[in-house]
Enzyme design. Sequence first.
Site, PDB file in Angstrom:
ATOM      1  N   ASP A 191       0.947  -1.195   0.207  1.00 19.45           N
ATOM      2  CA  ASP A 191      -0.173  -0.070   0.020  1.00 19.45           C
ATOM      3  C   ASP A 191       0.952   1.176  -0.183  1.00 19.45           C
ATOM      4  O   ASP A 191       1.564   1.193   0.644  1.00 19.45           O
ATOM      5  CB  ASP A 191      -0.887  -0.195   1.242  1.00 19.45           C
TER       6      ASP A 191
ATOM      7  N   TYR B  86       2.754  -9.279  16.327  1.00 19.41           N
ATOM      8  CA  TYR B  86       1.965  -8.587  15.509  1.00 19.41           C
ATOM      9  C   TYR B  86       0.700  -9.507  15.188  1.00 19.41           C
ATOM     10  O   TYR B  86       0.898 -10.806  14.559  1.00 19.41           O
ATOM     11  CB  TYR B  86       2.537  -8.377  14.168  1.00 19.41           C
TER      12      TYR B  86
ATOM     13  N   LYS C  95      -3.386  -6.758   9.789  1.00 23.77           N
ATOM     14  CA  LYS C  95      -3.993  -7.242   8.495  1.00 23.77           C
ATOM     15  C   LYS C  95      -3.011  -6.990   7.433  1.00 23.77           C
ATOM     16  O   LYS C  95      -2.486  -5.840   7.227  1.00 23.77           O
ATOM     17  CB  LYS C  95      -5.210  -6.571   8.323  1.00 23.77           C
TER      18      LYS C  95
HETATM   19 MG    MG Z   1      -4.213   2.090   3.035  1.00 15.61          MG
HETATM   20 MG    MG Z   2      -5.154  -2.168   1.522  1.00 14.47          MG
END
Ligand code: MG
Ligand code: MG
Length: 368
Positions: free
Chosen positions: A15, A232, A235
């Site tokens: 991301d 951890y 996601k």
């Molecule tokens: Mg994001």
């Molecule tokens: Mg994402």
Amino acid sequence: MANEKTITLSVIKADVGGFVGHCSFHPALLDIAKEKLHTAKEKGTLIDFHVIRCGDDLELIMTHEKGCDNKTIHELAWNTFTACTEHAKELKLYGAGQDLLKDAFTGTVKGMGPGVAEMEFIERKSEPVIIFMADKTSSGAWNLPLYKIFGDPFNTAGLIIDTSMVEGFCFNVLDVKEGKSITLFCPEESYYLLALIGATDRYMVTSVLRKKDKEIAAVASTERLSLIAGKYVGKDDPVMIVRCQAGLPAVGEVLEAFSFPHLVQGWMRGSHNGPLMPVPFYEANPTRFDGPPRVIAAGFQIAHGRLIGPHDMFDDPAFDETRTKANHIAEYMRRHGPFQPHRLPLEEMEYTTLPHVLEKLKEKFKKE
Ligand code: MG
Ligand code: MG
Ligand code: F6R
């Protein structure tokens, strides 16, 4: 023989910035990624590539002959993500560079934030593969479909019909809390296997091999979880590669496993259970309560390392009922608001602000 060469298929994702918020991806960044990988292909580093996105995640699909965990390939992915991040910053896209957790590349992207699924194989006479990409969920989301594909004859008819498959499959499972792995054989150890992988927050299937010849059949991205195992439980918006046909589950058997929109962890703030909705590429923009979680499937035929495709595998009205059911389930779950089991148990919300809320209330708690 030309087709005896070992091909590596690498899917590396991150991301690098959302458009708008965390829901989708800006097309200008796709162009930057394509240009970077095109240059690498011209130089001969890559045989072929395809750039795609799911929700706010950018996926680089690459073929080459350098093997898994190769420094040149990982550095190419890292540099591509940083170039995209620079532009994301200029556009002030949301969470620019979100998954790039380190400043400088040190030999592998594993442990640096991006997710990785890679496999090496000798290309068969015909090599159909499906690359699954999910947004707003974690690697545990693949456990149920992987079991159905490689362990359940009610899903995969080939398990009882195709003699290459009747011996079954080996499942490699990672315990993300202990940082340990185990191999379990299916069908003979299927109850043990299910005992573990039904706990999707702790045990993740990392790869599946055909038992009779140890041919690699599927690989899922879990590296990020494994490297920070022990604490951890966040996601990852995972990816997965599945090889299909001719002694492996058929394309339709692999996709059938997604006809049931099972509940997965993720959705809003990575802190809610919600149904995994299989969608065509153009519908992978989760907007309702940042969800519900999505999965897309890009099908390719690999020809001498070239990626012939993608075909958008969930762009089929046969999945309309699944999507409708997912919407009904999403509505039902949403009505629970902040209550479990829509909201995840406390220990799985570590990276949200809730622990800080509890910290603030510490003084107000009185002993009973
Ligand atoms: Mg994001
Ligand atoms: Mg994402
Ligand atoms: C879930 C996700 C989003 C964000 C949410 C809050 O994986 O990315 O649901 O958690 O939009 O985002 P921030 O805290 O960045 O405002």
